[in-house]
Motif scaffolding. Structure first.
Motif, mmCIF file in Angstrom:
data_model
loop_
_atom_site.group_PDB
_atom_site.id
_atom_site.type_symbol
_atom_site.label_atom_id
_atom_site.label_comp_id
_atom_site.label_asym_id
_atom_site.label_seq_id
_atom_site.Cartn_x
_atom_site.Cartn_y
_atom_site.Cartn_z
ATOM 1 N N ASP A 502 0.844 -1.196 0.000
ATOM 2 C CA ASP A 502 0.000 0.000 0.000
ATOM 3 C C ASP A 502 0.882 1.249 0.000
ATOM 4 O OD1 ASP A 502 -2.132 1.730 0.167
ATOM 5 O OD2 ASP A 502 -2.348 1.510 2.345
ATOM 6 N N VAL A 503 1.628 1.433 -1.105
ATOM 7 C CA VAL A 503 2.474 2.617 -1.270
ATOM 8 C C VAL A 503 2.388 3.079 -2.716
ATOM 9 C CG1 VAL A 503 4.127 2.024 0.562
ATOM 10 C CG2 VAL A 503 4.515 1.205 -1.763
ATOM 11 N N ASN A 504 2.949 4.239 -2.960
ATOM 12 C CA ASN A 504 2.979 4.794 -4.304
ATOM 13 C C ASN A 504 3.677 3.820 -5.250
ATOM 14 O OD1 ASN A 504 4.547 6.466 -6.468
ATOM 15 N ND2 ASN A 504 2.848 7.785 -5.789
ATOM 16 N N GLU A 505 3.086 3.576 -6.443
ATOM 17 C CA GLU A 505 3.667 2.613 -7.377
ATOM 18 C C GLU A 505 5.055 3.033 -7.851
ATOM 19 O OE1 GLU A 505 1.110 1.637 -10.601
ATOM 20 O OE2 GLU A 505 -0.392 0.664 -9.322
ATOM 21 N N ARG A 506 5.262 4.334 -7.967
ATOM 22 C CA ARG A 506 6.570 4.821 -8.402
ATOM 23 C C ARG A 506 7.650 4.452 -7.391
ATOM 24 N NH1 ARG A 506 10.523 5.155 -11.506
ATOM 25 N NH2 ARG A 506 11.824 7.029 -11.379
ATOM 26 N N PHE A 507 7.288 4.435 -6.118
ATOM 27 C CA PHE A 507 8.249 4.038 -5.083
ATOM 28 C C PHE A 507 8.667 2.584 -5.286
ATOM 29 C CE2 PHE A 507 9.140 2.107 -0.915
ATOM 30 C CZ PHE A 507 10.160 2.931 -0.479
#
Length: 965
Positions: A502-507
């Motif tokens: 559950d984090v930004n996909e770019r990360f």
């Protein structure tokens, strides 16, 4: 057909007859145990440790016939709530555990924050606790003397961790302060908030003893000055003296923001709140500080003029000034002074050095501030010296930096700047700061920080929690980055990896493909420090709220410890966490439900505003020591003499509202101090004041004797002896542990702590407990008196006209010497009733004359949404239960479970909408914890009591208005 036996987690109960179940005597049990319950109630009773605790009580020396559990029984502390045990008054014992007390415990390695910024594992306090002051988080952050130390073996403990990474290990019953007041750990869940005190302090060390001020240092001074020091025990002054620790703070602050004046005047400058703390320390040393002075000052910088308000306080004593100067306070203009750290600085312990340094930082160091968005500036401190003494200034800073280094706090290099020279002299600006990486700043703010500066300390508390929160977020992102990379290396498609976290996909993409080096940054949506400060509240005691991440049981059993403080807040700070007899009376009236309808909200608001409730102090009367002693010794007779009662009140109270065996001298000063500000207050939890209407009268003759009829309004008051009773039990528990360890070692549960009958301690405890009972009666009497006054204002007539007379007052948690027939012989017994009610039948000489022909009134509260009952002592009570019956519905659900299943606001609204019951409480959590569904079926409890003949149904009442703590 009912089963002849009942199996409950390894315990077999045999059915003796309807509603009577027996646990047979075996092993070291001295008697059988009995549960009085229907099968549905027995199912509920067997859901917790009630049966185990009941069995354990049969091991108490002198226990007679049976240990008994009433129909409302549930797990207690050592002895089940709803338990009755009769112990021989000559050969048996008396047990605080069978009356009611709490030991709320922490593991031995838990650090307790002590006065002067010291921390010490709680287990190391055993031999010195009475000499120490623990820090208390109340209306302010303040030290308090310790008057209790307890320990016990083989306890089950749980590790609590917050989202900011703070950890503590405690037993399930240990209370933690939350936004809704003190709550035991067993009532807390993941996601609940607890209060933290982020300042952790410096490990305690024994200071080296040496003389810092001797007779030789004042040999040439005026004899009057010398006498002033001798009168205050400041000559000689040693490094181990309490006054020296206070002087360390004062010297440190004065070095930054003080001045030496003429005629013995010593000035300190700061904000009013901070100067009040300085006044307190000057006063504690024995000198008289001035008032706080205020003056407006004009300034000009770069051609711009502006005004500021300057606040100051001074000491006018030449003796005080002499000590300050001898201890290293700079004299004259600091810019020209060659002062360094005091001559004794290197000989101090780290916690003493921290007193001096933190006070200097309070005056001179910059407050925590955002450098840019999510990073903080280095806290910095600077001085200006003339060139000739600049090296002394650098030495001063180097000493402080070296001390910080000893605490693993990194500092920047000391900087020197030439400044615009004034007149004909050259000046040098010196500066150094604390390195601003997160862990380093957390160490600094939580161990040294600032003293005598309230706002900087509040900002530091926010900074600690902000940095901990940021580090926790970064740690989580670093873990995700590692796991994402490992999954990618194992061949997991990128899209599947992205869906896993559950984090930004770019990360995730950067973690997989960009070869991330070093720790990640917090996410863009993570707040900056100033935004965080805007939304984070820090109390005047420097506490902040943090959410619980996890509560995990620890496999092995632990030896655990607890302390008790004298401060009214009744808490202390442990590992950064803030961690802390009842009865019932009914008053009847001649009002009817029709008289009350339409005025419910007005009445509940007036009662809530005028009857003190909740966890803290504050009662209807404030009392000094002499008054408290009178209350403890005389009970309701004191209330009568002081205009809070009438003669009829005493005649309708158990024992006429006074236990003659009471001895106020057996109550400790600490217990008296806890009680003196709580006289006439409900407290919290299941304590309440409830206005009710009589819905049913089941027995006309007894109902008439009790003055009850259908549709009548009555008032029920349920509360006890507040902090005084609790402290008294704890005080005697400590003495029992010290004096009767042999008896304790024989019992299966140390929570059953008991003193042998005939021992001095047993006599002392009995006298103290009776005094606490007197206090509880007066507490309820004052609440009833105030309730009468509220009714007078709401209904505009006198309470006498409304016939607001006491029906009866009966104790719930008590041990009483009573004579009972056992095996055909009369024996004097200590009858322990913990969450049970005395229920003597008609004709018994101890029933008040007004009711002797029909039997003693018994009052059984239900819940806010259920009926309450008035019973009379049943004919079988003396044979079956030593003249006892149930005391309420009995909890069915823990407070934790209640809060997870109910929302206080919803419960309140439903009671009003569906039942026309108006409830007012200090918090929504209290309402949720006392929701109707939390309790057993009071109708079933009363049915069993009635059918057994231990308490006969007389009337039923139903709530109209309710106020809770």
């Amino acid at each position: 057909m009912s089963n002849p036996t009942f199996e409950a987690d390894g315990i077999t109960l045999e059915k003796v007859r309807e509603h009577v179940w027996e646990i047979p005597q075996e092993g070291d049990m001295r008697t059988p145990a009995r549960v009085l319950a229907s099968e549905p109630l027995l199912e509920e009773i067997s859901d917790d440790k009630t049966l185990e605790q009941l069995t354990n009580t049969t091991h108490l020396p002198g226990i007679t016939k049976h240990a008994i559990c009433m129909p409302d029984g549930h797990q207690g502390y050592g002895f089940p709530v709803g338990g009755v045990g009769a112990l021989d008054a000559e050969d048996g014992c008396i047990s605080p555990g069978a009356v009611g007390y709490d030991i709320n415990c922490l593991t031995g390695d838990t650090d307790v924050l002590l006065e002067y910024g010291r921390r010490l594992p709680i287990e190391d306090l055993e031999k010195r606790f009475e000499e120490e002051n623990a820090m208390v988080a109340g209306e302010e952050f303040t030290p308090s003397t310790i008057r209790l130390f307890t320990e016990r073996d083989d306890a089950t403990v749980y590790e609590v961790e917050t989202e900011t990474g703070d950890r503590i290990t405690a037993t399930a019953d240990h209370p933690f302060r939350t936004p809704d007041g003190m709550r035991p750990l067993e009532e807390l869940s993941e996601g609940d908030e607890v209060h933290l005190q982020p300042f952790r302090g410096v490990p305690d060390e024994e200071p080296e003893e040496f003389t810092v001020l001797s007779e030789d240092d004042v040999a040439n001074e005026n004899p009057q000055l010398v006498r002033a020091l001798e009168d205050r025990d400041l000559l000689p002054l040693k490094s181990t003296d309490d006054a020296f620790n206070r002087f360390l703070k004062l010297v440190g602050f004065h070095t930054g923001d003080g001045a030496i004046g003429s005629g013995g005047q010593t000035w300190f400058y700061g904000e009013p709140t901070d100067l009040e703390s300085i006044q307190d320390d000057i006063d504690a040393i024995g000198f008289t500080p001035s008032k706080i002075y205020e003056r407006d000052r004009a300034h000009e910088i770069d051609g711009k003029t502006f005004e500021t308000t300057e606040y100051s306080v001074r000491a006018n004593s030449k003796a005080f000034q002499k000590v300050l100067l001898e201890l290293g306070a700079p004299d004259g203009r600091k810019i020209e002074s060659d002062f360094t750290t005091p001559w004794y600085f290197d000989r101090l312990t780290n916690w003493q050095k921290a007193l001096y340094v933190s006070a200097y930082f309070g005056a001179e160091m910059s407050a925590p501030a955002a450098q840019h968005d999510k990073n903080l500036y280095c806290p910095k401190v600077s001085q200006t010296r003339v060139a000739a003494v600049a090296d002394d200034g650098e030495e001063f800073m180097a000493d402080i930096a070296s001390f910080l280094g000893d605490l693993d706090i990194e500092t920047n290099q000391i900087e020197r700047f030439e400044t615009d020279s004034s007149a004909d002299r050259e000046t040098i600006r010196l500066r150094f700061g604390v390195k601003n990486d997160s862990e380093n700043l957390i160490r600094f703010f939580s161990t040294v920080g600032y003293r005598y500066n309230h706002e900087k300390r509040r900002k530091a508390a926010k900074a600690i929690q902000y940095l901990k929160t940021k580090e926790a977020v970064i740690d989580r992102r670093a873990t995700i980055a590692r796991e994402a990379k490992a999954m990618a290396d194992g061949g997991t498609p990128a899209q599947d990896i992205k869906s896993e976290f559950d984090v930004n996909e770019r990360f995730v993409e950067r973690s997989i493909w960009d070869g991330r080096s070093g720790r990640p940054r917090p996410p863009a949506e993570f707040p900056g420090f100033e935004d965080y400060c805007e939304t984070t509240t820090v109390g005047d005691d420097y506490t902040v709220a943090a959410r619980i991440r996890s509560i995990e049981p620890i496999d092995e059993a632990h030896r655990v410890y607890d302390i008790g403080v004298t401060h009214d807040a009744h808490n202390f700070v442990a590992d950064g966490f803030v961690v802390s007899n009842c009865g019932v009376r009914m008053m009847r009236t001649n009002l009817t439900y029709d008289d009350l309808q339409g005025r419910e909200e007005e009445l509940v608001d007036a009662l809530f505003a005028n009857v003190p409730s909740g966890l803290g102090g504050g009662g209807i009367v404030e009392a000094g020591v002499d008054t408290v002693d009178e209350i403890l010794g005389r009970g309701v007779d004191w209330a009568l003499e002081n205009g809070h009662a009438v003669e009829e009140d005493l005649l309708h109270c158990e024992d006429e509202g006074m236990r003659e065996e009471a001895d106020p001298e057996k109550i400790t000063q600490k217990a008296k101090d806890r009680g003196k500000n709580q006289i006439g207050s409900l407290g919290s939890g299941n304590h309440f004041l409830e206005v009710q209407r009589v819905t049913d009268v089941f027995h006309d003759e007894v109902g008439e004797a009790y003055g009850l009829e259908e549709d009548q309004i009555v008032v029920l008051i349920h509360c006890g002896s507040r902090g005084l009773g609790h402290q008294t039990c704890n005080d005697y528990l400590r003495k029992i542990e010290q004096q009767h360890q042999g008896l304790l070692n024989q019992l299966p549960d140390k929570e059953l702590a008991a003193a042998p009958a005939g021992s001095q301690l047993a006599e002392d405890y009995y006298a103290a407990m009776n005094a606490a009972i007197n206090f509880a009666w007066v507490n309820r009497q004052l609440i009833m008196h105030r309730t009468r006054q509220v009714f007078e204002r709401v209904f505009d007539r006198s309470w006498e006209t409304m016939e607001m007379d006491l029906l009866y007052d009966v104790a719930h948690n008590i041990a009483k010497k009573e004579t009972h027939t056992v095996d055909g012989e009369e024996r004097e017994l200590y009858v322990h009733r913990k969450g049970a009610t005395r229920a003597f039948p008609a004709g018994h000489p101890e029933v008040p004359k007004a009711y002797r022909d029909v039997g003693q009134p018994v009052i059984i509260p239900g819940s806010m949404g259920a009926g309450n009952f008035v019973l009379r002592g049943g004919e079988n009570s003396m044979d079956l239960t030593f003249g006892s019956t149930a005391h309420g519905a009995g909890r069915l659900m823990s407070r934790t479970q209640a809060k997870s299943e109910y929302w206080g606001g919803d419960v309140q609204q439903q009671l009003e909408d569906q039942e026309q019951i108006y409830v007012k409480a200090q918090s929504g959590a209290t309402v949720a914890e006392e929701a109707p569904g939390v309790y057993k079926d009071v109708d079933e409890v009363v049915r069993v009591s009635d059918e057994l003949g231990i308490g006969d149904k007389v009337a039923r009442t139903f709530p109209v208005c309710n106020i809770k703590g």
